[in-house]
Enzyme design. Sequence first.
Site, PDB file in Angstrom:
ATOM      1  N   SER A   1       7.983 -22.774 -11.627  1.00 29.90           N
ATOM      2  CA  SER A   1       8.632 -23.887 -10.931  1.00 29.90           C
ATOM      3  C   SER A   1       7.552 -24.739 -10.297  1.00 29.90           C
ATOM      4  O   SER A   1       6.467 -24.247  -9.992  1.00 29.90           O
ATOM      5  CB  SER A   1       9.590 -23.383  -9.846  1.00 29.90           C
ATOM      6  OG  SER A   1      10.088 -24.487  -9.113  1.00 29.90           O
TER       7      SER A   1
ATOM      8  N   ARG B   1      11.615 -22.926  -4.789  1.00 29.95           N
ATOM      9  CA  ARG B   1      12.020 -22.099  -5.928  1.00 29.95           C
ATOM     10  C   ARG B   1      10.959 -21.045  -6.269  1.00 29.95           C
ATOM     11  O   ARG B   1      11.298 -19.948  -6.725  1.00 29.95           O
ATOM     12  CB  ARG B   1      12.286 -22.974  -7.148  1.00 29.95           C
ATOM     13  CG  ARG B   1      13.642 -23.649  -7.090  1.00 29.95           C
ATOM     14  CD  ARG B   1      13.880 -24.406  -8.355  1.00 29.95           C
ATOM     15  NE  ARG B   1      15.241 -24.895  -8.465  1.00 29.95           N
ATOM     16  CZ  ARG B   1      15.629 -25.754  -9.398  1.00 29.95           C
ATOM     17  NH1 ARG B   1      14.755 -26.213 -10.283  1.00 29.95           N
ATOM     18  NH2 ARG B   1      16.867 -26.152  -9.442  1.00 29.95           N
TER      19      ARG B   1
ATOM     20  N   TYR C   1      -2.524 -25.066 -22.187  1.00 35.92           N
ATOM     21  CA  TYR C   1      -1.847 -25.680 -21.041  1.00 35.92           C
ATOM     22  C   TYR C   1      -2.747 -26.707 -20.351  1.00 35.92           C
ATOM     23  O   TYR C   1      -2.293 -27.481 -19.513  1.00 35.92           O
ATOM     24  CB  TYR C   1      -1.395 -24.629 -19.998  1.00 35.92           C
ATOM     25  CG  TYR C   1      -0.421 -23.598 -20.519  1.00 35.92           C
ATOM     26  CD1 TYR C   1       0.169 -23.719 -21.771  1.00 35.92           C
ATOM     27  CD2 TYR C   1      -0.080 -22.485 -19.751  1.00 35.92           C
ATOM     28  CE1 TYR C   1       1.051 -22.750 -22.247  1.00 35.92           C
ATOM     29  CE2 TYR C   1       0.807 -21.523 -20.216  1.00 35.92           C
ATOM     30  CZ  TYR C   1       1.363 -21.663 -21.473  1.00 35.92           C
ATOM     31  OH  TYR C   1       2.238 -20.713 -21.934  1.00 35.92           O
TER      32      TYR C   1
ATOM     33  N   ASN D   1      12.127 -17.267  -6.453  1.00 35.25           N
ATOM     34  CA  ASN D   1      11.906 -16.442  -7.644  1.00 35.25           C
ATOM     35  C   ASN D   1      11.119 -15.167  -7.335  1.00 35.25           C
ATOM     36  O   ASN D   1      11.123 -14.238  -8.143  1.00 35.25           O
ATOM     37  CB  ASN D   1      11.188 -17.267  -8.728  1.00 35.25           C
ATOM     38  CG  ASN D   1      12.045 -18.418  -9.235  1.00 35.25           C
ATOM     39  OD1 ASN D   1      13.261 -18.416  -9.057  1.00 35.25           O
ATOM     40  ND2 ASN D   1      11.421 -19.412  -9.844  1.00 35.25           N
TER      41      ASN D   1
ATOM     42  N   LEU E   1      14.267 -18.407 -17.305  1.00 33.39           N
ATOM     43  CA  LEU E   1      15.319 -19.201 -16.665  1.00 33.39           C
ATOM     44  C   LEU E   1      15.803 -20.327 -17.563  1.00 33.39           C
ATOM     45  O   LEU E   1      17.004 -20.563 -17.708  1.00 33.39           O
ATOM     46  CB  LEU E   1      14.787 -19.779 -15.334  1.00 33.39           C
ATOM     47  CG  LEU E   1      14.239 -18.708 -14.382  1.00 33.39           C
ATOM     48  CD1 LEU E   1      13.556 -19.348 -13.178  1.00 33.39           C
ATOM     49  CD2 LEU E   1      15.373 -17.781 -13.924  1.00 33.39           C
TER      50      LEU E   1
HETATM   51  N1  LIG Z   1       3.560 -17.542 -24.910  1.00 30.01           N
HETATM   52  C1  LIG Z   1       4.317 -18.601 -25.105  1.00 30.01           C
HETATM   53  O1  LIG Z   1       4.452 -19.122 -26.238  1.00 30.01           O
HETATM   54  C2  LIG Z   1       5.058 -19.193 -23.934  1.00 30.01           C
HETATM   55  C3  LIG Z   1       6.080 -20.144 -24.170  1.00 30.01           C
HETATM   56  C4  LIG Z   1       6.768 -20.630 -23.068  1.00 30.01           C
HETATM   57  C5  LIG Z   1       6.438 -20.186 -21.797  1.00 30.01           C
HETATM   58  N2  LIG Z   1       5.420 -19.293 -21.584  1.00 30.01           N
HETATM   59  C6  LIG Z   1       5.022 -18.843 -20.213  1.00 30.01           C
HETATM   60  O2  LIG Z   1       6.193 -18.462 -19.501  1.00 30.01           O
HETATM   61  C7  LIG Z   1       6.323 -19.268 -18.336  1.00 30.01           C
HETATM   62  C8  LIG Z   1       7.783 -19.498 -17.975  1.00 30.01           C
HETATM   63  O3  LIG Z   1       8.485 -20.136 -19.013  1.00 30.01           O
HETATM   64  P1  LIG Z   1       8.918 -21.684 -18.939  1.00 30.01           P
HETATM   65  O4  LIG Z   1       7.942 -22.430 -18.128  1.00 30.01           O
HETATM   66  O5  LIG Z   1       9.142 -22.096 -20.358  1.00 30.01           O
HETATM   67  O6  LIG Z   1      10.350 -21.672 -18.301  1.00 30.01           O
HETATM   68  P2  LIG Z   1      11.163 -20.959 -17.080  1.00 30.01           P
HETATM   69  O7  LIG Z   1      10.237 -20.399 -16.078  1.00 30.01           O
HETATM   70  O8  LIG Z   1      12.171 -20.104 -17.705  1.00 30.01           O
HETATM   71  O9  LIG Z   1      11.929 -22.207 -16.513  1.00 30.01           O
HETATM   72  C9  LIG Z   1      11.312 -23.259 -15.855  1.00 30.01           C
HETATM   73  C10 LIG Z   1      12.400 -24.261 -15.503  1.00 30.01           C
HETATM   74  O10 LIG Z   1      13.350 -23.635 -14.649  1.00 30.01           O
HETATM   75  C11 LIG Z   1      13.453 -24.345 -13.422  1.00 30.01           C
HETATM   76  N3  LIG Z   1      13.573 -23.331 -12.353  1.00 30.01           N
HETATM   77  C12 LIG Z   1      12.596 -22.570 -11.807  1.00 30.01           C
HETATM   78  N4  LIG Z   1      13.083 -21.741 -10.869  1.00 30.01           N
HETATM   79  C13 LIG Z   1      14.418 -21.967 -10.812  1.00 30.01           C
HETATM   80  C14 LIG Z   1      15.457 -21.415 -10.039  1.00 30.01           C
HETATM   81  N5  LIG Z   1      15.225 -20.453  -9.129  1.00 30.01           N
HETATM   82  N6  LIG Z   1      16.725 -21.875 -10.243  1.00 30.01           N
HETATM   83  C15 LIG Z   1      16.961 -22.841 -11.167  1.00 30.01           C
HETATM   84  N7  LIG Z   1      16.002 -23.398 -11.939  1.00 30.01           N
HETATM   85  C16 LIG Z   1      14.734 -22.967 -11.764  1.00 30.01           C
HETATM   86  C17 LIG Z   1      12.195 -25.162 -13.312  1.00 30.01           C
HETATM   87  O11 LIG Z   1      12.442 -26.394 -12.656  1.00 30.01           O
HETATM   88  P3  LIG Z   1      11.597 -26.826 -11.335  1.00 30.01           P
HETATM   89  O12 LIG Z   1      10.141 -26.827 -11.719  1.00 30.01           O
HETATM   90  O13 LIG Z   1      12.145 -28.185 -11.052  1.00 30.01           O
HETATM   91  O14 LIG Z   1      11.936 -25.821 -10.302  1.00 30.01           O
HETATM   92  C18 LIG Z   1      11.864 -25.451 -14.774  1.00 30.01           C
HETATM   93  O15 LIG Z   1      12.563 -26.579 -15.245  1.00 30.01           O
HETATM   94  C19 LIG Z   1       5.564 -20.547 -18.723  1.00 30.01           C
HETATM   95  O16 LIG Z   1       5.285 -21.361 -17.606  1.00 30.01           O
HETATM   96  C20 LIG Z   1       4.366 -19.953 -19.421  1.00 30.01           C
HETATM   97  O17 LIG Z   1       3.432 -19.454 -18.475  1.00 30.01           O
HETATM   98  C21 LIG Z   1       4.750 -18.767 -22.662  1.00 30.01           C
END
Ligand SMILES: NC(=O)c1ccc[n+]([C@@H]2O[C@H](COP(=O)([O-])OP(=O)(O)OC[C@H]3O[C@@H](n4cnc5c(N)ncnc54)[C@H](OP(=O)(O)O)[C@@H]3O)[C@@H](O)[C@H]2O)c1
Length: 261
Positions: free
Chosen positions: A231, A236, A54, A240, A191
Amino acid sequence: MTARTSQEGVRLSDGVSIPLIGFGTWQLDGDDAYNGARAALDIGYRHIDTATAYDNEDKVGAAVRDSGIGRQDVFITTKCPPGNAGREAQTLDASLKALGVDFVDLWLVHWPPNGEARPETWKAFIEALERGKTRAIGVSNYSIAQIDELIAATDQAPAINQIPWNPFAFDGREVAELRSRQVVLEGYSPLKRSDLGNPVLAEIAAVHGKTPAQVILRWHVEHGFVVLPRSQRRERIEENFDIFDFQLAPEELRRLDALGA
Ligand SMILES: NC(=O)c1ccc[n+]([C@@H]2O[C@H](COP(=O)([O-])OP(=O)(O)OC[C@H]3O[C@@H](n4cnc5c(N)ncnc54)[C@H](OP(=O)(O)O)[C@@H]3O)[C@@H](O)[C@H]2O)c1
């Protein structure tokens, strides 16, 4: 399991407790990583998920330091990229340096190197655990068969498997397979991969005066799945985390589980 407080954790196989909700930092760069992590800690999160890949470990470390919260009170996870297999110890040392800490709480193999379980990498993880550089070790994106390969080679199961997870991806068999090996399920992209406009979700959210995103996160913690929402907007990050003042009824949990069918 029904989480009643924001700091409630799950006990990992090696006795360490991981808070059920953690702040995700993928794709948060520079100031966004620092400000996001600072906001999360300020709001009450005590668990942050980063990774070598990251490229924000320095910002996360600075946010933890500047928060004034004691190191022992924040659970920090980082991950070793698959391409660094064979250089595990150096990779962890670089993470510790970037984060500015003496140890992390959880270190994960980010992906199976070259799509393989790689017991040699897992042995290097066990060594890091024994040397006190991390309090727990686990994997991410591993299949059950790959986890079994690690157990067969070392007799030590990963404490965690971090995988994509949400009600639409719910698979009771996967849950049972992980539990029977005492591997805690940690869900990522809760999400982004969900249909936040789904009518079942909307109906349950309305009953509780909550948002669909909050219902999804609450579903995780009630099941005892660790969850990592991300987020870059403070409101947000707050939304959350505001999931500890309501409870899903057993029938609501069942309806949400069924979205994965
Ligand atoms: N091990 C792995 O391979 C792997 C892969 C992917 C992710 N991860 C970890 O998991 C974490 C979370 O997954 P992710 O970042 O892929 O996605 P996520 O948390 O599922 O979704 C993030 C997205 O959702 C939006 N969001 C956040 N809160 C919201 C709410 N209350 N209502 C509506 N939309 C909302 C955010 O936009 P805004 O920023 O505009 O709010 C962003 O576009 C990552 O950051 C990482 O630490 C690990």
